[in-house]
Write a protein that holds these residues in place. Structure first.
Motif, short mmCIF file in Angstrom:
data_model
loop_
_atom_site.label_atom_id
_atom_site.label_comp_id
_atom_site.label_asym_id
_atom_site.label_seq_id
_atom_site.Cartn_x
_atom_site.Cartn_y
_atom_site.Cartn_z
N LEU A 19 0.80 -1.02 -0.07
CA LEU A 19 -0.06 -0.16 0.20
C LEU A 19 0.82 1.33 0.06
O LEU A 19 0.85 2.24 -0.67
N ASP A 30 -6.25 -1.57 1.51
CA ASP A 30 -6.17 -0.70 2.83
C ASP A 30 -7.52 -1.71 3.76
O ASP A 30 -7.02 -1.86 4.89
N ALA A 88 -8.52 8.55 -0.43
CA ALA A 88 -8.04 7.35 -1.26
C ALA A 88 -7.97 6.25 -0.35
O ALA A 88 -8.39 5.11 -1.17
N LEU A 89 -7.64 6.20 0.66
CA LEU A 89 -7.32 4.93 1.55
C LEU A 89 -8.63 4.35 1.66
O LEU A 89 -8.90 3.02 2.07
N LYS A 141 2.42 1.74 -3.18
CA LYS A 141 1.32 2.20 -4.23
C LYS A 141 1.30 3.70 -4.04
O LYS A 141 0.99 4.47 -5.16
N THR A 188 -11.43 3.99 0.05
CA THR A 188 -12.05 3.06 -0.83
C THR A 188 -11.21 2.11 -1.33
O THR A 188 -11.10 1.43 -2.37
N ASP A 189 -9.89 2.00 -0.63
CA ASP A 189 -8.95 1.09 -1.40
C ASP A 189 -8.91 -0.20 -0.65
O ASP A 189 -8.85 -0.58 0.37
#
Length: 214
Positions: free
Chosen positions: A163, A188, A181-182, A166, A184-185
């Protein structure tokens, strides 16, 4: 549970449900639910095993009376992950390792949310201590439960590294990274689910793999 055997050093054709498996020209006896194996010897047209290694394999004990041998089985298989629970030394090291990984994730989350500049040197500030703590937990693992859990903690470290790489790569390529962003990752989410699973194991003191860390 116990069973009586005729006096002798070998047991021939005794177990139904236990499997003798060919390994080249040598056969070995493997019993479901028990770790390990013992050699099978051909004798008198049958397949035989030594009673002492058989008792050891089945976590049992032998007693002798006249021409009779009694094999007592004490239950509980050594091959069942989690049957021993975690050792205190490993548990302390595991908690420290997960704390370091959690701190790394928190720092990355803050950097993404507020757009702070990040690079490899920044990552190393968190990844180095986390990796060292995970190695320490692996070294401290002495029971079977410890070793199984140590593997999952290692997986969590790898997820966190992926992660982080990325996000750093996206920043390096000047790609837009949304503040959330995290959230919906998928990676994560995997990290969070694995952390929750490991926390549950730490609380119970028993190993239980629910698949969250794979």
């Amino acid at each position: 549970m116990w069973m009586k055997l005729r006096y002798g050093r070998l047991v021939c054709g005794l177990f139904v449900g236990a499997s003798a498996m060919a390994h080249g020209q040598q056969k070995v006896l493997v019993i479901d639910g028990h770790s390990g194996q013992i050699p099978v010897i051909a004798a008198g047209g049958g397949s035989c095993v030594g009673i002492e290694p058989l008792a050891s394999l089945m976590n049992g004990s032998l007693s002798f009376s006249g021409n009779q041998i009694t094999l007592s089985l004490h239950g509980g298989s050594a091959s069942q992950p989690g049957s021993q629970g975690f050792t205190q030394g490993f548990l302390s090291a595991a908690i420290e390792a997960m704390s370091e990984i959690r701190e790394w994730r928190s720092a990355l989350q803050t950097a993404v949310q507020y757009g702070f500049p990040t690079n490899s040197d920044w990552v190393n500030h968190y990844s180095g201590p986390a990796a060292a703590s995970v190695r320490q937990a692996s070294v401290a693992a002495t029971s079977e439960s410890d070793r199984h859990a140590a593997q999952l903690i290692g997986n969590e470290l790898n997820f966190m590294q992926q992660l982080s790489d990325k996000m750093i790569s996206a920043r390096k390529n000047l790609s837009y990274i949304a503040p959330n962003a995290l959230e919906t990752d998928p990676l994560d989410k995997k990290i969070l689910n694995c952390a929750h699973s490991l926390a549950g194991m730490e609380a119970s003191g028993q190993f239980h793999d629910d698949g969250s860390c794979h």
